[in-house]
Structure formats: structure tokens, C-alpha cells
Design a protein around this motif. Structure first.
Motif, PDB file in Angstrom:
ATOM      1  N   THR A   1       0.838  -1.195   0.000  1.00 24.24           N
ATOM      2  CA  THR A   1       0.000   0.000   0.000  1.00 24.24           C
ATOM      3  C   THR A   1       0.874   1.245   0.000  1.00 24.24           C
ATOM      4  OG1 THR A   1      -1.720  -1.158   1.240  1.00 24.24           O
ATOM      5  CG2 THR A   1      -1.838   1.229   1.198  1.00 24.24           C
ATOM      6  N   MET A   2       0.640   2.116  -0.971  1.00 25.26           N
ATOM      7  CA  MET A   2       1.462   3.312  -1.147  1.00 25.26           C
ATOM      8  C   MET A   2       0.589   4.562  -1.067  1.00 25.26           C
ATOM      9  SD  MET A   2       3.310   4.393  -4.704  1.00 25.26           S
ATOM     10  CE  MET A   2       3.783   6.084  -5.071  1.00 25.26           C
TER      11      MET A   2
ATOM     12  N   ASN B   1       1.242   5.752  10.381  1.00 28.47           N
ATOM     13  CA  ASN B   1       1.827   4.404  10.341  1.00 28.47           C
ATOM     14  C   ASN B   1       2.201   4.006   8.918  1.00 28.47           C
ATOM     15  OD1 ASN B   1       1.516   4.057  13.113  1.00 28.47           O
ATOM     16  ND2 ASN B   1      -0.562   3.272  12.892  1.00 28.47           N
ATOM     17  N   LEU B   2       1.319   4.337   7.963  1.00 31.90           N
ATOM     18  CA  LEU B   2       1.593   4.000   6.564  1.00 31.90           C
ATOM     19  C   LEU B   2       2.826   4.736   6.059  1.00 31.90           C
ATOM     20  CD1 LEU B   2       0.797   2.725   3.837  1.00 31.90           C
ATOM     21  CD2 LEU B   2      -0.621   4.732   3.424  1.00 31.90           C
TER      22      LEU B   2
ATOM     23  N   LYS C   1      10.165   7.835  -3.609  1.00 40.21           N
ATOM     24  CA  LYS C   1      11.283   8.273  -2.769  1.00 40.21           C
ATOM     25  C   LYS C   1      11.468   9.785  -2.853  1.00 40.21           C
ATOM     26  CE  LYS C   1      15.846   6.691  -1.357  1.00 40.21           C
ATOM     27  NZ  LYS C   1      16.917   5.681  -1.591  1.00 40.21           N
ATOM     28  N   ALA C   2      11.357  10.348  -4.044  1.00 41.10           N
ATOM     29  CA  ALA C   2      11.480  11.799  -4.203  1.00 41.10           C
ATOM     30  C   ALA C   2      10.346  12.515  -3.478  1.00 41.10           C
ATOM     31  CB  ALA C   2      11.479  12.162  -5.689  1.00 41.10           C
ATOM     32  N   ALA C   3       9.135  11.947  -3.554  1.00 36.70           N
ATOM     33  CA  ALA C   3       7.984  12.540  -2.872  1.00 36.70           C
ATOM     34  C   ALA C   3       8.168  12.509  -1.360  1.00 36.70           C
ATOM     35  CB  ALA C   3       6.707  11.807  -3.272  1.00 36.70           C
ATOM     36  N   LEU C   4       8.668  11.403  -0.827  1.00 33.18           N
ATOM     37  CA  LEU C   4       8.890  11.285   0.617  1.00 33.18           C
ATOM     38  C   LEU C   4       9.982  12.243   1.086  1.00 33.18           C
ATOM     39  CD1 LEU C   4       8.713   7.394   1.113  1.00 33.18           C
ATOM     40  CD2 LEU C   4       6.984   9.096   1.759  1.00 33.18           C
ATOM     41  N   ALA C   5      10.994  12.461   0.260  1.00 34.41           N
ATOM     42  CA  ALA C   5      12.068  13.391   0.628  1.00 34.41           C
ATOM     43  C   ALA C   5      11.515  14.806   0.768  1.00 34.41           C
ATOM     44  CB  ALA C   5      13.181  13.351  -0.412  1.00 34.41           C
TER      45      ALA C   5
ATOM     46  N   ARG D   1       6.548   3.413   4.688  1.00 33.50           N
ATOM     47  CA  ARG D   1       7.101   3.733   3.369  1.00 33.50           C
ATOM     48  C   ARG D   1       8.515   4.307   3.493  1.00 33.50           C
ATOM     49  NH1 ARG D   1       4.686   0.474   0.456  1.00 33.50           N
ATOM     50  NH2 ARG D   1       5.890   1.421  -1.246  1.00 33.50           N
ATOM     51  N   PHE D   2       8.757   5.100   4.542  1.00 33.15           N
ATOM     52  CA  PHE D   2      10.117   5.607   4.768  1.00 33.15           C
ATOM     53  C   PHE D   2      11.076   4.449   5.023  1.00 33.15           C
ATOM     54  CE2 PHE D   2       8.250   9.848   5.549  1.00 33.15           C
ATOM     55  CZ  PHE D   2       9.193  10.640   4.910  1.00 33.15           C
ATOM     56  N   ILE D   3      10.644   3.491   5.826  1.00 31.56           N
ATOM     57  CA  ILE D   3      11.501   2.340   6.139  1.00 31.56           C
ATOM     58  C   ILE D   3      11.789   1.527   4.877  1.00 31.56           C
ATOM     59  CG2 ILE D   3      11.571   0.122   7.368  1.00 31.56           C
ATOM     60  CD1 ILE D   3       9.947   1.478   9.602  1.00 31.56           C
TER      61      ILE D   3
END
Length: 216
Positions: free
Chosen positions: A147-148, A203-204, A176-180, A208-210
Motif C-alpha cells: 500500500t502506497m 503508520n503507513l 522516494k522523491a515525494a517522501l524526501a 514507506r520511509f523504512i
């Protein structure tokens, strides 16, 4: 079996002999070797052209998709050290109305009361400009590694206005770019305002970071 593999089998490069040659071994004539070599060059040329065409089609499709997004939505493509994503942004003035209220009415809400409602008295030490409003749209509700959060909505008070940013990952490769970018914004704030965020969104996003081997 691919054509190139069949050709290698015919020439004996795989170590396997064709069925017709299992009974007896015969030397390949120079003429036949030349024909096989020419056939190999033709097959490799076809494979190369196909791969080049597919790459070009994918690039053109992505370009059309980006152009379509920018025609419909008020946003732009953002690039950082981890890749690209699509960002929609807007600014709402304090005079803008949300329901029956002006946004400016929320600028100075009682943080002591907010701390009591949230059962966290530490909030009483903060102001409304320290808050980051967050919500996500995801590919599912069950959670787990599949789940993203493809769309992350952010909002915060700033200089009499309310900033709205929507981080859109158009595919898994842009996550990854979005999370950064999300991490960059959250580092400026002190607490989150969410709807059911403790049970789901946070939590989600932490998972996703992990999975992307990034500090949350």
C-alpha cells in the motif's frame, strides 16, 4: 525460446547440439557460418530497434501525461536528489471562507484547549503556525508493504495565508522523491493535524520511509 537463443543453439554456443547432430558430428562450412553470422546481426538489429522504439514510446507517453496534468491542475514537476514527482500548490488568503468561517479565524485558536482535546498538554506551548495539516490518498486501506500513499496533502498557516501543497507520486518510482519533499516540509513544523492519522496515515508513511531506507 528467444530467437537469439535458438541461433546460439544452432551454432553450438550453448553447449547443446541440435537433435539432427546428436547422432553424428560434422564440421560447419564457412558458407554456413557466414549465413549464421549475418542472421545474428539481423536479429540483434531488430531487437535493438524494438528496445529503442519502446523507450521512445514510454518517454512520449510520460511527456503527454505531464502536459495533460499541467493543463488540468495548477502544479509542476519537481526534481530533487531522489528523482521527480508532481507538486500542486495553492495559497488561500485569510479572507477565504471554509464553510461558514473565514480561514483567518483559525490563525489564533486556543492551543491550551487544543492540548486538552488531544490529551497532550505540550501543544499549549505551540501556535497555529507550528501545525502541519496532513492527509493521504492511498492505493489501498489494508496497509502493508503493497500500500502506497500516491497523494499526500499538506497545509499550514503562513503570514496571514494558508498554504496548500499536494505531493503526487505518478508511479512507484517517484515515491522516494515525494517522501524526501515531505520530510523537508515536516522538519519545519512541530505537530500534525490529521483525521484518523494516528491509526492510519502516520503508520503507513512511516512504513514507506523504512521500505525506501530513509529516515522518517
Amino acid at each position: 525460446m528467444k530467437s537469439i537463443d535458438k541461433l546460439k543453439r544452432l551454432t553450438g554456443e550453448t553447449g547443446e547440439k541440435p537433435k539432427r547432430e546428436q547422432a553424428q558430428t560434422t564440421a560447419t562450412s564457412p558458407e554456413r557460418l557466414s549465413q549464421l553470422s549475418d542472421l545474428r546481426r539481423r536479429i540483434e538489429s531488430v531487437v535493438t530497434r524494438t528496445q529503442t522504439r519502446n523507450t521512445s514510446i514510454k518517454a512520449e507517453t510520460a511527456a503527454r501525461g505531464n502536459q495533460g496534468l499541467m493543463e488540468i491542475l495548477k502544479g509542476s514537476e519537481i526534481e530533487n536528489e531522489h528523482g521527480r514527482f508532481f507538486l500542486l500548490s495553492d495559497v488561500m488568503s485569510g479572507a477565504s471562507r471554509h464553510g461558514h468561517r473565514n480561514i483567518r479565524e483559525a490563525f489564533d485558536f486556543d492551543m491550551t484547549a487544543a492540548g486538552m482535546l488531544a490529551n497532550n498538554p505540550v501543544l499549549g506551548n505551540y501556535t497555529s503556525s507550528d501545525a502541519l495539516f496532513l492527509d493521504t490518498e492511498t492505493t489501498g486501506l489494508s496497509g502493508g508493504t503493497g500500500t502506497m500513499a500516491f497523494l499526500i496533502g499538506l497545509g499550514w498557516f503562513e503570514e496571514g495565508h494558508f498554504q496548500v501543497h499536494q505531493i503526487l507520486a505518478r508511479d512507484f518510482g517517484e515515491e522516494k522523491a515525494a517522501l524526501a519533499y515531505l520530510r523537508e516540509i515536516t522538519s519545519r513544523k512541530k505537530f500534525l493535524v490529521t483525521f484518523n492519522g494516528k491509526a492510519f496515515d502516520i503508520n503507513l508513511l512511516s512504513a514507506r520511509f523504512i521500505l525506501n531506507r530513509m529516515p522518517g
